[in-house]
Design an enzyme around this catalytic site. Sequence first.
Site, PDB file in Angstrom:
ATOM      1  N   GLY A 447       8.728  40.952  -3.406  1.00 33.03           N
ATOM      2  CA  GLY A 447       7.734  41.540  -2.506  1.00 33.03           C
ATOM      3  C   GLY A 447       8.304  42.501  -1.493  1.00 33.03           C
ATOM      4  N   GLU A 499       6.016  45.753   1.423  1.00 33.59           N
ATOM      5  CA  GLU A 499       5.724  44.997   2.663  1.00 33.59           C
ATOM      6  C   GLU A 499       6.273  45.646   3.943  1.00 33.59           C
ATOM      7  OE1 GLU A 499       6.438  40.725   2.302  1.00 33.59           O
ATOM      8  OE2 GLU A 499       5.991  40.775   0.181  1.00 33.59           O
ATOM      9  N   TRP A 576       3.813  26.862   8.798  1.00 36.59           N
ATOM     10  CA  TRP A 576       4.612  27.633   9.753  1.00 36.59           C
ATOM     11  C   TRP A 576       3.832  28.006  11.012  1.00 36.59           C
ATOM     12  CZ3 TRP A 576       7.503  31.174   5.663  1.00 36.59           C
ATOM     13  CH2 TRP A 576       8.402  30.366   4.962  1.00 36.59           C
ATOM     14  N   ASP A 614       2.312  33.776  -2.144  1.00 30.72           N
ATOM     15  CA  ASP A 614       3.581  33.093  -1.859  1.00 30.72           C
ATOM     16  C   ASP A 614       3.354  31.712  -1.269  1.00 30.72           C
ATOM     17  OD1 ASP A 614       5.344  35.191  -2.595  1.00 30.72           O
ATOM     18  OD2 ASP A 614       4.966  36.212  -0.696  1.00 30.72           O
ATOM     19  N   HIS A 656       5.298  32.319  -5.526  1.00 26.71           N
ATOM     20  CA  HIS A 656       6.749  32.355  -5.321  1.00 26.71           C
ATOM     21  C   HIS A 656       7.156  31.207  -4.415  1.00 26.71           C
ATOM     22  CE1 HIS A 656      10.752  33.553  -4.113  1.00 26.71           C
ATOM     23  NE2 HIS A 656      10.345  33.599  -2.863  1.00 26.71           N
ATOM     24  N   CYS A 658      10.756  29.195  -2.529  1.00 27.73           N
ATOM     25  CA  CYS A 658      12.185  29.262  -2.251  1.00 27.73           C
ATOM     26  C   CYS A 658      12.516  28.275  -1.144  1.00 27.73           C
ATOM     27  CB  CYS A 658      12.574  30.667  -1.819  1.00 27.73           C
ATOM     28  SG  CYS A 658      11.581  31.286  -0.458  1.00 27.73           S
ATOM     29  N   HIS A 709      20.502  36.083  -0.522  1.00 26.65           N
ATOM     30  CA  HIS A 709      20.969  35.734   0.819  1.00 26.65           C
ATOM     31  C   HIS A 709      22.349  36.279   1.110  1.00 26.65           C
ATOM     32  CE1 HIS A 709      17.858  32.857  -0.290  1.00 26.65           C
ATOM     33  NE2 HIS A 709      17.510  32.966   0.965  1.00 26.65           N
ATOM     34  N   CYS A 741      14.372  35.822  -4.059  1.00 28.20           N
ATOM     35  CA  CYS A 741      13.485  35.879  -2.901  1.00 28.20           C
ATOM     36  C   CYS A 741      13.305  37.347  -2.514  1.00 28.20           C
ATOM     37  CB  CYS A 741      14.107  35.076  -1.752  1.00 28.20           C
ATOM     38  SG  CYS A 741      12.959  34.758  -0.388  1.00 28.20           S
TER      39      CYS A 741
HETATM   40  N1  GLN Z   1       6.808  38.135  -0.467  1.00 26.43           N
HETATM   41  C1  GLN Z   1       7.734  37.690   0.511  1.00 26.43           C
HETATM   42  C2  GLN Z   1       8.903  38.640   0.583  1.00 26.43           C
HETATM   43  O1  GLN Z   1       9.332  39.125  -0.396  1.00 26.43           O
HETATM   44  C3  GLN Z   1       8.246  36.308   0.232  1.00 26.43           C
HETATM   45  C4  GLN Z   1       9.168  35.807   1.313  1.00 26.43           C
HETATM   46  C5  GLN Z   1       9.632  34.385   1.125  1.00 26.43           C
HETATM   47  O2  GLN Z   1       9.550  33.837   0.087  1.00 26.43           O
HETATM   48  N2  GLN Z   1      10.168  33.786   2.131  1.00 26.43           N
HETATM   49  O3  GLN Z   1       9.436  38.896   1.623  1.00 26.43           O
HETATM   50 ZN    ZN Z   2      11.359  33.453  -1.065  1.00 27.23          ZN
END
Ligand code: GLN
Ligand code: ZN
Length: 775
Positions: A447, A499, A576, A614, A656, A658, A709, A741
């Site tokens: 994303g 985004e 969150w 997500d 998605h 993570c 990461h 991610c």
């Molecule tokens: N769509 C979000 C991104 O790509 C997903 C972020 C996430 O999974 N923490 O930033």
């Molecule tokens: Zn993620």
Amino acid sequence: MLSHNLGYPRVGSQRELKKASEQYWAGKINRDELQKTARKIRHQNWEIQKNAGIDLIPSNDFSLYDQVLDTSMMVGAIPERYYQLIDGKSNNELDLYFAMARGFQRDNTDVKAMEMTKWFDTNYHYLVPEFTANQKFKPYSDKVLLEFEDALQKGITTKPVLIGPVTYLLLGKEKEAGFDKIDLLDNLLPVYISVLKELSSRGAEWVQLDEPGLVLDLTEKQKLAFQSAYAQLREALPTLRILVATYFGALEDNLSTATALSVDALHIDLTRGAETLPAILNDEDFVSSTKKLSLGVVDGRNIWKNDYQKSLDFITKAVEVLGENRVMVAPSSSLLHSPHDLDLETNVTVLTLEIKNWMAFAKQKLHEVSEITALAKTDWKSENAFVENQTAIESRRNSSLIHKPHVKKRAEEIVDRDFERLSTFPERQAIQLEKLKLPLFPSTTIGSFPQTDDVRQLRANLKKGVLTQDDYEDRIREEIVKSLRWQEDLGIDVLVHGEFERNDMVEYFGESLSGFVFTQNGWVQSYGSRCVKPPIIFGDVERPEAMTVKWSAFAQANSEKLVKGMLTGPVTILQWSFVRDDQPRKDTAFQIGLAIRDEVVDLEKAGIKVIQIDEPAIREGLPLRKHAWKTYLTWAVDAFRLSAAGVADQTQIHTHMCYSEFNDIIDSIAAMDADVITIETSRSQMELLDAFANFNYPNEIGPGVYDIHSPRVPTVDEMVFLLEKALKVIPARNLWVNPDCGLKTRKWPETEAALRNMISAANLLRESVVAVSQG
Ligand code: GLN
Ligand code: ZN
């Protein structure tokens, strides 16, 4: 009746500690300057608590990074790789501490930080202690003594707070096979005894040992460890008053373990385990003892004003059975998990006075604790403080800002088919294959693309009014078009818009939904110097207008390829945020689910054929006790399905996930029934796939092939290797190729190099599959 506090936020109301730590790490200030800031925050915190009239004020609840790491330092549980680095060279405790917390890179040395994980079911993260067989402990850091002395000099005899020995062991990880960490208790206790003796000799009367481990599922052996630990502490310290604090849940089957401990007081959390109170008041051993019971009546983990009626009812019941002298009043847990000070929220256009009057942050919660304690000693019904509180509670109960009959009605009218797509997955898959015309092993990203300073500046300038809305949108559109061209050149199959218009994946949606408010200074520590400012869900949630359609439609109009719509799911938005305490989490999740559903349907109408919702936070919502998992997972999965199920068969829904391991909830993930899931796996070399040995994941899946990461660019071979591993358990037609991610935190050059390799890996795989099928 004593009032006390379990712990206070320590980053400073203006995030002073964050700023000072980051400056220290950058070499801009020295050790003394950092310690000076830290001391100032501690002094302020003690002062605030004293002024609020709290009888027992904690010390050692402060931390430069993390209280579990502090405990590891206290007992000398310092892994050799760090000890070698620093202690031998400069004997510098602070640098050793930060090396463990953050890793150590210098010259040719590169030692990673200790592992970090979530503190129970909060959004705070601690550093996981490492244990080896028959590990020896020795007193190392004397932080707890120094802070006690420091407060003493200010005229306050504090109640030092330590993580209890059993919970400390439960929080750690065995770094080698063949032993049980609980067996280390006998090695560990002498250190606790020596620290506590030292505290006692310096004048400590009370100590607080935090044992939230008592709200978890425990084995018999672990329960016995609690008995043995506190028997030994009592024997060594006959006069020191020990309070054992449990929080974050009810005691349930650990109740008799907790009430039998040889301690002076037991703290229970009545906001998350109210049933513990009658159970204890029925426990004859406890009632006939002289132990005090500390009632955690003020929620330490949210931002709502306490309902004094409820708290005073709890206190009255306890006093009836135990007598006033044996009852203590406190927040449910440390106030670490709530923001500092509501008084700092001065922007009434953001947080109106009406809404503000329903809230209490840490400083206000202290005031509540002492006010409730004072009221309990009076005929409180006619007291001003009580009446005022009840007026505020009543206004929240009836406010039309919160309660929207049409939103509630829509949620009540949800029927079973609202959770179901029109056809089964195999039917949808066939239709999508024909309509979307995607190749084997389709590639995509999650994303976001790198958020450069330029992009951040755009959003900041819009906020400041330096950029007009139109200019801002033009610039975002330019970024989108650039990223589309770039993805097309790389050869990605399903594109994203990038985004660029989003600061944060939850805040962005909270700002467009009604029922949310935001604070200016409501920071809560997430880990180390990292703080988050969660949105506050205060009322019924609805979507006044489309939130993302404009951007997604623009992106799709500018590419021949498919562009994914990109949304955050209801469970993650809930998880969150600070949530309402006046209705079940499930109800809020369903309201958000309906709002997202409307957005999904609008995206479909605007011609978006692939939509991602997500849900990275779904696993972290799991209750602490296993018996409660099923209920949670059922409504969490339903909330997602509600958001996704409004579209036609040919519209492909992605999700998605993570940040955690998913093996133990893989059947719930399958029950979400997303057409495609992209999921984090590469850091663990696709350990997720182990779950597939016993469980056939039915839908399409993209196990992340590289770890976003780290700036490291993975090679083509590595990714081919992982994909081939995945192909052993996932049918070829179901396998997607994607990173772990979003790429928000990366830089463009490494992103480009990594994605280029990823596309080569997908191509190689396609060639080899074609070769096999032809050969
Ligand atoms: N769509 C979000 C991104 O790509 C997903 C972020 C996430 O999974 N923490 O930033
Ligand atoms: Zn993620």
